[in-house]
Design an enzyme around this catalytic site. Structure first.
Site, PDB file in Angstrom:
ATOM      1  N   GLN A 202       0.821  -1.214   0.000  1.00  0.00           N
ATOM      2  CA  GLN A 202       0.000   0.000   0.000  1.00  0.00           C
ATOM      3  C   GLN A 202       0.855   1.263   0.000  1.00  0.00           C
ATOM      4  O   GLN A 202       0.323   2.372  -0.112  1.00  0.00           O
ATOM      5  CB  GLN A 202      -0.927   0.017   1.225  1.00  0.00           C
ATOM      6  CG  GLN A 202      -1.853  -1.170   1.339  1.00  0.00           C
ATOM      7  CD  GLN A 202      -2.827  -1.264   0.185  1.00  0.00           C
ATOM      8  OE1 GLN A 202      -3.189  -0.260  -0.437  1.00  0.00           O
ATOM      9  NE2 GLN A 202      -3.251  -2.474  -0.131  1.00  0.00           N
ATOM     10  N   CYS A 363      -8.288  -9.592   4.302  1.00  0.00           N
ATOM     11  CA  CYS A 363      -7.120 -10.464   4.512  1.00  0.00           C
ATOM     12  C   CYS A 363      -6.361 -10.062   5.770  1.00  0.00           C
ATOM     13  O   CYS A 363      -5.130 -10.083   5.808  1.00  0.00           O
ATOM     14  CB  CYS A 363      -6.190 -10.462   3.300  1.00  0.00           C
ATOM     15  SG  CYS A 363      -6.953 -11.109   1.832  1.00  0.00           S
TER      16      CYS A 363
END
Lengths: 405, 145
Positions: A202, A363
């Protein structure tokens, strides 16, 4: 050229499609980002003009594809400021990158050794280490976060010791958007003598990763979260480590000499890249990072901050909405719950209005359990999102709230 | 439980022309579905979907399958009511013979049964069908004997 979101949007063909008559508002960028036309063109050009295997062919097509493929490695090396291009290893994504490191470290671990991760880990950066510990008898330590989703640095420090062999943590949390103080954390872990891996899945798209100044040992990311094709990824690691790192897969490309009974490994980067690689994908990744590097990155980061700030402000004013993850330093992700609505309901009713988000545990099941939520609805932003799209999200949420009432 | 029949649902849904009314109706159908007692919501009855949880309990009585279902998401609950209108208190043979894909297509809701949607609905339908199939096989064999 100054950052102009309208100009950026024109380069992403998918952004002009509609969903059941509503314009697509794509807020699932933490899952994957869209691809600009130049990336699509680079892949298409490779297949239609110079398709061939790399490194080995005795012909023009092989020369061209090798040049483009290895050129992409130079682009990545520049983009993250690697010491040398050989430190850039192609993988299928963040998950494989972490597995290569975990597979190697597992062979070096002994009972009594420790690995340290955080409570905000993605499964890819948790299960891999957990399994490395299970096979080696080492112990997995987990650094706690507070209820806002911020790491407790004092406890992180306490958990570091001379038995800590490796520390892994996300640059930015995929589920909460927390931006970790990674420079500080790397320094703390290095002071304890541990290797440090940063899960940059990210973090990479914000264009400000400099692995030399960070001082970590490994920085890993996926291509598809930074405008490149799926199935591409990077393992960046220090040359001194990767040179002797246990090989991951064996086969073609990764060897220097082979007899029927033995083999010698090739040099970096090839010793960690067995078999024919994802050539088109790598060329696409190079094109994506070239494209991103040409943008006004300071302007882009200001825009991304404005998206986050506006979304947070609107969320705070929205009755019946609870933000999950309220760290002071957040980027790109707004996780939330709507009173009386399961995240799956919220996601579905937003989709019916053309708004794409993700729902579920992202997740990060242990993190959801730690925060005491079944999952969240998650809107995640990228440089091509607009403030109008943030408004569209909250207008659509009003309808969701009404329907679920 | 007295639920709307498949024919009633087909008729009602045909009446709405915008998606909001359709889904409000579906959500309301879910509200009429009897709740499953918490003590029945056990791991062995859980049909875990990717995004929401669904529980399924059944009993075989007087040649009919009687189901209890539960979901933690209201739209899935509504869709389960649609599924139950087709399957609850029916014989195994009727359940096996019923074309649920065609029913959902006629309702213009087939996307909810598509394999990409992790809402557990497809798993529930599969489970109901396989329960019915195994009971039907037992009954068929019994007749042959």
């Amino acid at each position: 050229m100054a950052f102009d979101v309208a100009v950026i949007r024109q380069q992403f063909p998918i952004l002009s499609r509609d969903i059941d008559g509503s314009p697509l508002v794509y807020l699932d960028n933490a899952a994957t980002t869209h691809k600009p036309q130049c990336v699509i063109d680079a892949i298409s050009h490779y297949y239609s003009y110079s398709n061939s295997n790399v490194h080995r062919g005795a012909h023009r097509l092989a020369d061209e594809s090798t040049k483009a493929y290895e050129g992409a490695r130079d682009t990545v090396a520049r983009f993250i400021n690697a010491n040398v291009r050989e430190e850039v290893i192609w993988t299928s994504g963040t998950t494989e990158s972490i597995n290569i490191v975990a597979h190697g470290i597992a062979q070096q671990l002994n009972p009594g050794d420790q690995l340290l991760v955080t409570e905000m880990e993605h499964h890819a950066d948790l299960v891999t280490w957990q399994q490395a510990c299970a096979t080696s008898g080492a112990e997995l330590k987990v650094a706690p976060i507070n209820d806002n989703g911020e790491l407790n640095l004092d406890q992180f420090q306490t958990l570091l010791c001379d038995r800590t062999k490796l520390v892994a943590f996300p640059h930015i949390s995929n589920a909460l958007g927390t931006v970790n103080p990674i420079t500080k954390m790397i320094a703390m872990a290095k002071a304890a003598g541990a290797l440090v891996l940063i899960d940059g899945a990210q973090g990479i798209a914000h264009g400000d990763v400099d692995v030399q100044s960070l001082g970590c040992d490994f920085y890993v990311f996926s291509g598809h979260k930074v405008f490149a094709p799926t199935g591409t990824g990077v393992l960046w690691g220090r040359q001194s480590l990767l040179e002797s790192w246990p090989v991951w897969q064996t086969g073609g490309e990764m060897i220097s000499t082979v007899t029927y009974q033995s083999a010698q490994w090739n040099q970096l980067p090839y010793r960690l890249e067995a078999g024919t690689p994802h050539i088109a994908g790598v060329i696409g990744l190079g094109a994506a990072l070239e494209w991103l590097s040409r943008q006004d990155l300071d302007g882009m980061r200001l825009h991304e901050k404005a998206l986050m700030a506006t979304a947070t402000e609107r969320a705070e004013q929205f009755e019946g909405l609870r933000i999950i993850g309220t760290a002071k330093n957040k980027l790109g992700v707004l996780s939330f719950l709507i009173e009386g609505g399961h995240p799956a309901d919220v996601g579905f009713l937003l989709d019916r209005q053309g708004i794409a988000i993700r729902t579920g545990h992202h997740c990060a099941e242990p993190l959801m359990n730690r925060l005491g939520v079944p999952g969240t609805a998650r809107a995640s932003f990228s440089l091509y999102n607009t403030l109008d799209e943030v408004d569209a999200l909250f207008d659509a949420l009003k309808k969701v709230r009404l329907m679920l009432a | 439980m007295v639920l709307a029949s498949t024919d009633e649902i087909l008729e009602d849904l045909a009446f709405f022309d915008d998606w909001e009314e359709r889904y409000k109706y579906i959500i309301d159908l879910g509200k009429e579905l009897p709740s499953m007692a918490p003590e029945l919501q056990t791991a062995d009855r859980l049909v875990k979907g990717c995004q929401s949880n669904v529980w399924l309990h059944y009993e075989y009585r007087n040649g009919q399958l009687v189901f209890l279902v539960e979901s933690d998401a209201v739209i899935v609950r509504g869709l389960l009511a649609l599924v139950m209108s087709a399957f609850n208190e029916k014989s195994p043979s009727d359940i096996v013979a019923f074309d649920i894909d065609d029913y959902f297509s006629t309702l213009d809701l087939e996307r909810h049964l598509s394999p990409t949607r992790g809402n557990g609905l497809r798993s529930i339908v599969g489970k109901v069908k396989s329960i019915a199939m195994s009971l039907k096989n037992v009954t068929d064999n019994a007749i042959e004997l």
